[in-house]
Scaffold this motif. Sequence first.
Motif, PDB file in Angstrom:
ATOM      1  N   GLU A 236      26.789 -31.595  34.524  1.00  0.00           N
ATOM      2  CA  GLU A 236      26.399 -32.049  35.853  1.00  0.00           C
ATOM      3  C   GLU A 236      25.733 -33.415  35.829  1.00  0.00           C
ATOM      4  O   GLU A 236      25.940 -34.238  36.729  1.00  0.00           O
ATOM      5  CB  GLU A 236      25.467 -31.015  36.495  1.00  0.00           C
ATOM      6  CG  GLU A 236      25.116 -31.320  37.941  1.00  0.00           C
ATOM      7  CD  GLU A 236      24.385 -30.188  38.627  1.00  0.00           C
ATOM      8  OE1 GLU A 236      24.171 -30.292  39.853  1.00  0.00           O
ATOM      9  OE2 GLU A 236      24.018 -29.199  37.943  1.00  0.00           O
ATOM     10  N   ARG A 240      25.478 -38.377  37.949  1.00  0.00           N
ATOM     11  CA  ARG A 240      24.414 -39.235  38.476  1.00  0.00           C
ATOM     12  C   ARG A 240      24.767 -40.701  38.237  1.00  0.00           C
ATOM     13  O   ARG A 240      25.237 -41.069  37.162  1.00  0.00           O
ATOM     14  CB  ARG A 240      23.082 -38.933  37.791  1.00  0.00           C
ATOM     15  CG  ARG A 240      22.492 -37.577  38.092  1.00  0.00           C
ATOM     16  CD  ARG A 240      20.993 -37.569  37.758  1.00  0.00           C
ATOM     17  NE  ARG A 240      20.594 -38.548  36.767  1.00  0.00           N
ATOM     18  CZ  ARG A 240      20.284 -38.264  35.487  1.00  0.00           C
ATOM     19  NH1 ARG A 240      20.351 -37.009  35.040  1.00  0.00           N
ATOM     20  NH2 ARG A 240      19.903 -39.221  34.671  1.00  0.00           N
ATOM     21  N   LYS A 350      35.450 -38.200  44.072  1.00  0.00           N
ATOM     22  CA  LYS A 350      34.022 -38.530  44.099  1.00  0.00           C
ATOM     23  C   LYS A 350      33.234 -37.716  45.120  1.00  0.00           C
ATOM     24  O   LYS A 350      32.017 -37.574  44.985  1.00  0.00           O
ATOM     25  CB  LYS A 350      33.839 -40.024  44.362  1.00  0.00           C
ATOM     26  CG  LYS A 350      34.267 -40.481  45.748  1.00  0.00           C
ATOM     27  CD  LYS A 350      34.102 -41.994  45.880  1.00  0.00           C
ATOM     28  CE  LYS A 350      34.512 -42.464  47.274  1.00  0.00           C
ATOM     29  NZ  LYS A 350      34.397 -43.944  47.381  1.00  0.00           N
ATOM     30  N   ARG A 351      33.886 -37.175  46.126  1.00  0.00           N
ATOM     31  CA  ARG A 351      33.154 -36.483  47.189  1.00  0.00           C
ATOM     32  C   ARG A 351      32.847 -35.028  46.868  1.00  0.00           C
ATOM     33  O   ARG A 351      32.117 -34.373  47.610  1.00  0.00           O
ATOM     34  CB  ARG A 351      33.941 -36.574  48.497  1.00  0.00           C
ATOM     35  CG  ARG A 351      34.069 -37.988  49.034  1.00  0.00           C
ATOM     36  CD  ARG A 351      34.974 -38.060  50.259  1.00  0.00           C
ATOM     37  NE  ARG A 351      35.115 -39.448  50.715  1.00  0.00           N
ATOM     38  CZ  ARG A 351      35.992 -40.303  50.212  1.00  0.00           C
ATOM     39  NH1 ARG A 351      36.810 -39.898  49.233  1.00  0.00           N
ATOM     40  NH2 ARG A 351      36.053 -41.536  50.659  1.00  0.00           N
ATOM     41  N   TRP A 352      33.379 -34.504  45.807  1.00  0.00           N
ATOM     42  CA  TRP A 352      33.182 -33.092  45.490  1.00  0.00           C
ATOM     43  C   TRP A 352      31.760 -32.841  44.992  1.00  0.00           C
ATOM     44  O   TRP A 352      31.215 -33.617  44.202  1.00  0.00           O
ATOM     45  CB  TRP A 352      34.156 -32.625  44.409  1.00  0.00           C
ATOM     46  CG  TRP A 352      35.602 -32.814  44.762  1.00  0.00           C
ATOM     47  CD1 TRP A 352      36.138 -33.051  45.992  1.00  0.00           C
ATOM     48  CD2 TRP A 352      36.702 -32.798  43.842  1.00  0.00           C
ATOM     49  NE1 TRP A 352      37.502 -33.173  45.908  1.00  0.00           N
ATOM     50  CE2 TRP A 352      37.886 -33.021  44.608  1.00  0.00           C
ATOM     51  CE3 TRP A 352      36.826 -32.611  42.470  1.00  0.00           C
ATOM     52  CZ2 TRP A 352      39.152 -33.063  44.029  1.00  0.00           C
ATOM     53  CZ3 TRP A 352      38.082 -32.644  41.891  1.00  0.00           C
ATOM     54  CH2 TRP A 352      39.232 -32.864  42.668  1.00  0.00           C
ATOM     55  N   SER A 353      31.150 -31.758  45.446  1.00  0.00           N
ATOM     56  CA  SER A 353      29.876 -31.320  44.875  1.00  0.00           C
ATOM     57  C   SER A 353      30.138 -30.732  43.489  1.00  0.00           C
ATOM     58  O   SER A 353      31.290 -30.422  43.132  1.00  0.00           O
ATOM     59  CB  SER A 353      29.228 -30.263  45.770  1.00  0.00           C
ATOM     60  OG  SER A 353      29.988 -29.057  45.739  1.00  0.00           O
ATOM     61  N   PHE A 354      29.074 -30.560  42.729  1.00  0.00           N
ATOM     62  CA  PHE A 354      29.260 -29.987  41.391  1.00  0.00           C
ATOM     63  C   PHE A 354      29.800 -28.561  41.490  1.00  0.00           C
ATOM     64  O   PHE A 354      30.673 -28.170  40.711  1.00  0.00           O
ATOM     65  CB  PHE A 354      27.945 -30.013  40.612  1.00  0.00           C
ATOM     66  CG  PHE A 354      28.107 -29.569  39.183  1.00  0.00           C
ATOM     67  CD1 PHE A 354      28.796 -30.353  38.270  1.00  0.00           C
ATOM     68  CD2 PHE A 354      27.591 -28.358  38.752  1.00  0.00           C
ATOM     69  CE1 PHE A 354      28.964 -29.946  36.952  1.00  0.00           C
ATOM     70  CE2 PHE A 354      27.755 -27.947  37.439  1.00  0.00           C
ATOM     71  CZ  PHE A 354      28.437 -28.742  36.544  1.00  0.00           C
ATOM     72  N   ARG A 355      29.302 -27.803  42.446  1.00  0.00           N
ATOM     73  CA  ARG A 355      29.807 -26.439  42.627  1.00  0.00           C
ATOM     74  C   ARG A 355      31.298 -26.451  42.963  1.00  0.00           C
ATOM     75  O   ARG A 355      32.064 -25.625  42.445  1.00  0.00           O
ATOM     76  CB  ARG A 355      29.025 -25.750  43.743  1.00  0.00           C
ATOM     77  CG  ARG A 355      29.477 -24.314  44.023  1.00  0.00           C
ATOM     78  CD  ARG A 355      28.619 -23.655  45.078  1.00  0.00           C
ATOM     79  NE  ARG A 355      29.082 -22.312  45.388  1.00  0.00           N
ATOM     80  CZ  ARG A 355      28.507 -21.503  46.264  1.00  0.00           C
ATOM     81  NH1 ARG A 355      27.425 -21.905  46.904  1.00  0.00           N
ATOM     82  NH2 ARG A 355      28.994 -20.306  46.492  1.00  0.00           N
ATOM     83  N   GLU A 356      31.706 -27.376  43.809  1.00  0.00           N
ATOM     84  CA  GLU A 356      33.134 -27.473  44.141  1.00  0.00           C
ATOM     85  C   GLU A 356      33.956 -27.845  42.920  1.00  0.00           C
ATOM     86  O   GLU A 356      35.071 -27.318  42.736  1.00  0.00           O
ATOM     87  CB  GLU A 356      33.328 -28.513  45.240  1.00  0.00           C
ATOM     88  CG  GLU A 356      32.867 -28.039  46.602  1.00  0.00           C
ATOM     89  CD  GLU A 356      32.906 -29.143  47.635  1.00  0.00           C
ATOM     90  OE1 GLU A 356      33.083 -28.803  48.828  1.00  0.00           O
ATOM     91  OE2 GLU A 356      32.747 -30.337  47.269  1.00  0.00           O
ATOM     92  N   ARG A 357      33.436 -28.711  42.061  1.00  0.00           N
ATOM     93  CA  ARG A 357      34.164 -29.079  40.845  1.00  0.00           C
ATOM     94  C   ARG A 357      34.453 -27.840  39.991  1.00  0.00           C
ATOM     95  O   ARG A 357      35.554 -27.682  39.462  1.00  0.00           O
ATOM     96  CB  ARG A 357      33.368 -30.101  40.032  1.00  0.00           C
ATOM     97  CG  ARG A 357      33.179 -31.426  40.729  1.00  0.00           C
ATOM     98  CD  ARG A 357      32.420 -32.444  39.882  1.00  0.00           C
ATOM     99  NE  ARG A 357      32.027 -33.581  40.708  1.00  0.00           N
ATOM    100  CZ  ARG A 357      32.845 -34.553  41.095  1.00  0.00           C
ATOM    101  NH1 ARG A 357      34.104 -34.533  40.709  1.00  0.00           N
ATOM    102  NH2 ARG A 357      32.409 -35.553  41.845  1.00  0.00           N
TER     103      ARG A 357
END
Length: 454
Positions: A236, A240, A350-357
């Motif tokens: 994750e 950043r 780039k727009r995906w959250s970490f959970r979505e990834r």
Amino acid sequence: MSEPLESKDDLIRYFEAGAKPRAQWRVGTEYEKVAVSAADGRALPFSGARGVEELLRRLGDRHGYEPVDEHGRIIALNGERAPITIEPGGQIELSGEQCETIHCAHSEFTRHIEQLIEVGHEIDAVILGLGMTPVSRIDEIELLPKDRYRIMYPYMARKGRLGQRMMKQTAGVQANLDYSDEADAMRKLRLSMGLVPLIYSIFANSPLSDGGLNGYQSFRGHIWMDTDPDRCGTLEFVFRDDAGFEDYAEYALEVPMYFIERDHRYANLTAPPGITFRQFMERGWGKERATIEDWSNHLTTIFTEVRLKRYIEVRTADSQPPALMLTLPALLKGILYDSDCVAAAWDLVKRWSFRERLEYTDEAQKIGLAARVGRVRMQDLANELLNIASVGLMRQHCVNERGEDESVYLLRMMDQVRMGQTQASLTIGHWKGRWNYDVQRLIAGTSYEAEAPY
């Protein structure tokens, strides 16, 4: 390399030493391949007259490789430019040279598989273009007699449900790429991690294991998700904007160690309570103190989807049939070695959250290109990614003797993705259809001899 480490700054300088000017950037490819018996499709044993060790012996005698032995057993071959090593379950790997172009990689890979096919005939062995051995269960596969693996194998059973499967049954193709400085390294690491769901969807090729369908298009990918949470998966912190070498070093310092190597002997560090690299640096282990060589070895025991060494190593893709083995390095060279293509590829993810990834990765492993990202099909994103890479390779304009640039290595995959097909979906269709669940037809249909590389 053998000098004791003084501080974390030494670890960061290790990564800084990997930086290269643009003119010196290369691509290295590591090709893991499943070897089976032509008679029944079972994993080739390491020992015996029809085993992997005999294959290595004959390759060495015939083609001038230097055998590497451990406890009197041949476990690898050193070539003039690239070594041949063996994974824990007998999977055969060529660790390719650092090539300026994919054309160079094509030449070395073609030469390698011609040699393998020739020697394989003599011992009734076949190389399959799959990401997993399709028939043998893990208790039927001989563990390579290498001290490193003797330490890792029992430890895997304590850390996850599928780690021993990873060691013995799976095969991938990996691409190694250079960076110019810290910012460039982290940009490439971030983008490569971001592309993980797309890479799984494009390169899914492990739907068969233990003699039948396993419910996944990339079961190999799913296996990595349940191997060892301390050292696997997607990181994750790399997403950043301010992430740097120090962040990666901090992560790696907390990963438990498997072993240290002294005088070609491995000391097992996995016995409870275990020791992290940070603890090893701070207090040592017995009389031993941590060195840069220990740090370098430790980084090879981190199995994240993409990892940082003195280059970026992208490890996500399942092994492929020979005509597609160079697609991954070509894809990544086209994207990561062109700044406009880096930006365009990052726009896709780039727009995906970490959970979505993590969710998209799981879906891609299950159903490949049929996965969806919200209302968007993974297939459409994969098409766009391949087109971006093709543009990057055309711009780089590295041509072969026929005047073709490196985008030629993407063409077959581009056609396949446009049709919404992965190697896994094709294999599933054949297995249920014209192969009629017959292992001999599976072998004939996925053998490296079924098609030439190009």
